[in-house]
Design a protein around this motif. Structure first.
Motif, PDB file in Angstrom:
ATOM      1  N   LEU A 293       0.706  -1.259   0.031  1.00 31.83           N
ATOM      2  CA  LEU A 293       0.053  -0.186  -0.249  1.00 31.83           C
ATOM      3  C   LEU A 293       0.842   1.308  -0.019  1.00 31.83           C
ATOM      4  N   ARG A 294       2.062   1.077   0.303  1.00 33.76           N
ATOM      5  CA  ARG A 294       2.829   2.373   0.296  1.00 33.76           C
ATOM      6  C   ARG A 294       3.173   3.023  -1.189  1.00 33.76           C
ATOM      7  N   GLU A 295       3.728   4.153  -1.271  1.00 33.06           N
ATOM      8  CA  GLU A 295       3.859   4.674  -2.737  1.00 33.06           C
ATOM      9  C   GLU A 295       4.748   3.735  -3.175  1.00 33.06           C
ATOM     10  N   TYR A 296       5.928   3.499  -2.688  1.00 38.39           N
ATOM     11  CA  TYR A 296       6.890   2.566  -3.136  1.00 38.39           C
ATOM     12  C   TYR A 296       6.838   1.443  -1.945  1.00 38.39           C
ATOM     13  N   PRO A 297       6.580   0.120  -2.414  1.00 40.30           N
ATOM     14  CA  PRO A 297       6.274  -0.889  -1.584  1.00 40.30           C
ATOM     15  C   PRO A 297       7.466  -1.101  -0.813  1.00 40.30           C
ATOM     16  N   ASP A 298       7.098  -1.456   0.539  1.00 42.28           N
ATOM     17  CA  ASP A 298       8.138  -2.035   1.470  1.00 42.28           C
ATOM     18  C   ASP A 298       8.390  -3.463   1.480  1.00 42.28           C
ATOM     19  N   PHE A 299       9.413  -3.950   1.763  1.00 43.27           N
ATOM     20  CA  PHE A 299       9.383  -5.587   1.667  1.00 43.27           C
ATOM     21  C   PHE A 299      10.641  -5.978   2.603  1.00 43.27           C
ATOM     22  N   ASP A 300      10.696  -7.287   2.960  1.00 44.99           N
ATOM     23  CA  ASP A 300      11.595  -7.877   3.437  1.00 44.99           C
ATOM     24  C   ASP A 300      11.540  -9.308   2.958  1.00 44.99           C
ATOM     25  N   LEU A 301      12.632  -9.706   2.036  1.00 46.75           N
ATOM     26  CA  LEU A 301      12.505 -10.970   1.497  1.00 46.75           C
ATOM     27  C   LEU A 301      13.778 -11.882   1.598  1.00 46.75           C
ATOM     28  N   ASP A 302      13.852 -13.035   1.544  1.00 43.86           N
ATOM     29  CA  ASP A 302      14.876 -13.933   1.752  1.00 43.86           C
ATOM     30  C   ASP A 302      14.652 -14.761   0.352  1.00 43.86           C
ATOM     31  N   MET A 303      15.712 -15.273  -0.307  1.00 44.81           N
ATOM     32  CA  MET A 303      15.674 -16.069  -1.472  1.00 44.81           C
ATOM     33  C   MET A 303      16.906 -16.827  -1.444  1.00 44.81           C
ATOM     34  N   LYS A 304      16.658 -18.164  -1.878  1.00 46.80           N
ATOM     35  CA  LYS A 304      17.875 -19.127  -2.352  1.00 46.80           C
ATOM     36  C   LYS A 304      17.430 -19.747  -3.328  1.00 46.80           C
ATOM     37  N   LEU A 305      18.180 -19.989  -4.180  1.00 48.81           N
ATOM     38  CA  LEU A 305      18.186 -21.087  -5.506  1.00 48.81           C
ATOM     39  C   LEU A 305      19.377 -21.754  -5.432  1.00 48.81           C
ATOM     40  N   GLU A 306      19.086 -23.239  -5.434  1.00 44.62           N
ATOM     41  CA  GLU A 306      20.269 -24.278  -4.926  1.00 44.62           C
ATOM     42  C   GLU A 306      20.255 -25.318  -5.840  1.00 44.62           C
ATOM     43  N   LYS A 307      21.296 -25.541  -6.271  1.00 46.42           N
ATOM     44  CA  LYS A 307      21.589 -26.807  -7.045  1.00 46.42           C
ATOM     45  C   LYS A 307      21.218 -26.785  -8.393  1.00 46.42           C
ATOM     46  N   THR A 308      21.526 -25.508  -9.196  1.00 42.14           N
ATOM     47  CA  THR A 308      20.858 -25.257 -10.545  1.00 42.14           C
ATOM     48  C   THR A 308      22.347 -25.921 -11.440  1.00 42.14           C
ATOM     49  N   ASN A 309      21.829 -26.276 -12.299  1.00 41.03           N
ATOM     50  CA  ASN A 309      22.810 -27.063 -13.342  1.00 41.03           C
ATOM     51  C   ASN A 309      22.964 -25.885 -14.230  1.00 41.03           C
ATOM     52  N   LEU A 310      24.611 -25.418 -14.198  1.00 41.17           N
ATOM     53  CA  LEU A 310      24.744 -24.149 -15.211  1.00 41.17           C
ATOM     54  C   LEU A 310      24.742 -24.610 -16.542  1.00 41.17           C
ATOM     55  N   THR A 311      24.744 -25.678 -17.095  1.00 39.43           N
ATOM     56  CA  THR A 311      24.534 -26.224 -18.424  1.00 39.43           C
ATOM     57  C   THR A 311      23.500 -25.641 -19.011  1.00 39.43           C
ATOM     58  N   ALA A 312      22.269 -25.608 -18.256  1.00 37.55           N
ATOM     59  CA  ALA A 312      21.033 -25.002 -18.689  1.00 37.55           C
ATOM     60  C   ALA A 312      21.155 -23.729 -19.222  1.00 37.55           C
ATOM     61  N   PHE A 313      22.029 -22.854 -18.945  1.00 35.10           N
ATOM     62  CA  PHE A 313      22.240 -21.542 -19.217  1.00 35.10           C
ATOM     63  C   PHE A 313      23.015 -21.261 -20.391  1.00 35.10           C
ATOM     64  N   ASN A 314      23.338 -22.532 -21.168  1.00 34.14           N
ATOM     65  CA  ASN A 314      24.362 -22.312 -22.236  1.00 34.14           C
ATOM     66  C   ASN A 314      23.886 -21.708 -23.638  1.00 34.14           C
ATOM     67  N   ASP A 315      22.675 -21.590 -23.857  1.00 36.90           N
ATOM     68  CA  ASP A 315      22.156 -20.783 -24.984  1.00 36.90           C
ATOM     69  C   ASP A 315      22.146 -19.191 -24.502  1.00 36.90           C
ATOM     70  N   TYR A 316      21.980 -18.755 -23.547  1.00 42.40           N
ATOM     71  CA  TYR A 316      21.917 -17.448 -23.148  1.00 42.40           C
ATOM     72  C   TYR A 316      23.408 -17.027 -22.855  1.00 42.40           C
ATOM     73  N   MET A 317      24.436 -17.867 -22.154  1.00 37.39           N
ATOM     74  CA  MET A 317      25.868 -17.397 -22.336  1.00 37.39           C
ATOM     75  C   MET A 317      26.504 -17.234 -23.682  1.00 37.39           C
ATOM     76  N   ARG A 318      26.040 -18.227 -24.571  1.00 32.35           N
ATOM     77  CA  ARG A 318      26.492 -18.278 -25.889  1.00 32.35           C
ATOM     78  C   ARG A 318      26.366 -16.750 -26.356  1.00 32.35           C
ATOM     79  N   SER A 319      25.301 -16.565 -26.275  1.00 38.57           N
ATOM     80  CA  SER A 319      24.414 -15.339 -27.073  1.00 38.57           C
ATOM     81  C   SER A 319      25.121 -13.917 -26.395  1.00 38.57           C
ATOM     82  N   VAL A 320      25.401 -14.140 -25.111  1.00 39.97           N
ATOM     83  CA  VAL A 320      26.172 -12.602 -24.553  1.00 39.97           C
ATOM     84  C   VAL A 320      27.484 -12.745 -24.256  1.00 39.97           C
ATOM     85  N   ALA A 321      28.007 -13.982 -24.384  1.00 40.97           N
ATOM     86  CA  ALA A 321      29.443 -13.820 -23.824  1.00 40.97           C
ATOM     87  C   ALA A 321      30.398 -15.118 -24.363  1.00 40.97           C
ATOM     88  N   ALA A 322      29.773 -15.791 -25.301  1.00 45.96           N
ATOM     89  CA  ALA A 322      30.665 -16.811 -26.229  1.00 45.96           C
ATOM     90  C   ALA A 322      31.179 -17.573 -25.140  1.00 45.96           C
TER      91      ALA A 322
END
Length: 107
Positions: free
Chosen positions: A44-73
């Motif tokens: 409800l605030r003009e700029y919403p207030d929040f307090d968030l915790d996030m974790k992303l674990e055990k992600t296989n990096l090979t799944a990002f290959n299409d993206y990584m090839r396009s931006v960084a070879a």
């Protein structure tokens, strides 16, 4: 596959609690990573207030290959990515961190 739950989301100011709405997100990301987000917010605030915790674990990096090839070879042969974050916002000011940790990386 992602599941989200937000509770106490309403348009009435609750004076007793500065962050009255709760958020919970769980799921599986690209690369079969395990995603977990939890926290509280006040939309409800003009700029919403929040307090968030996030974790992303055990992600296989090979799944990002299409993206990584396009931006960084770059092409990952193997590797695991974990990302940890704690973010908070109050009165339009965001504080916190995002910490990526890659292990067993082969390019």
């Amino acid at each position: 596959d992602i599941s989200a739950r937000v509770t106490n989301l309403r348009n009435i100011e609750e004076e007793r609690k500065s962050l009255p709405s709760n958020l919970s997100v769980t799921g599986t990301s690209i690369g079969k990573g395990l995603l977990n987000v939890s926290g509280s917010m006040n939309i409800l605030r003009e700029y919403p207030d929040f307090d968030l915790d996030m974790k992303l674990e055990k992600t296989n990096l090979t799944a990002f290959n299409d993206y990584m090839r396009s931006v960084a070879a770059v092409d990952f042969e193997s590797g695991i990515l974990n990302v940890y974050s704690e973010l908070a916002a109050a009165n339009g000011v965001v504080t916190g961190y995002v910490q990526p940790v890659a292990t067993d990386v082969s390019i």
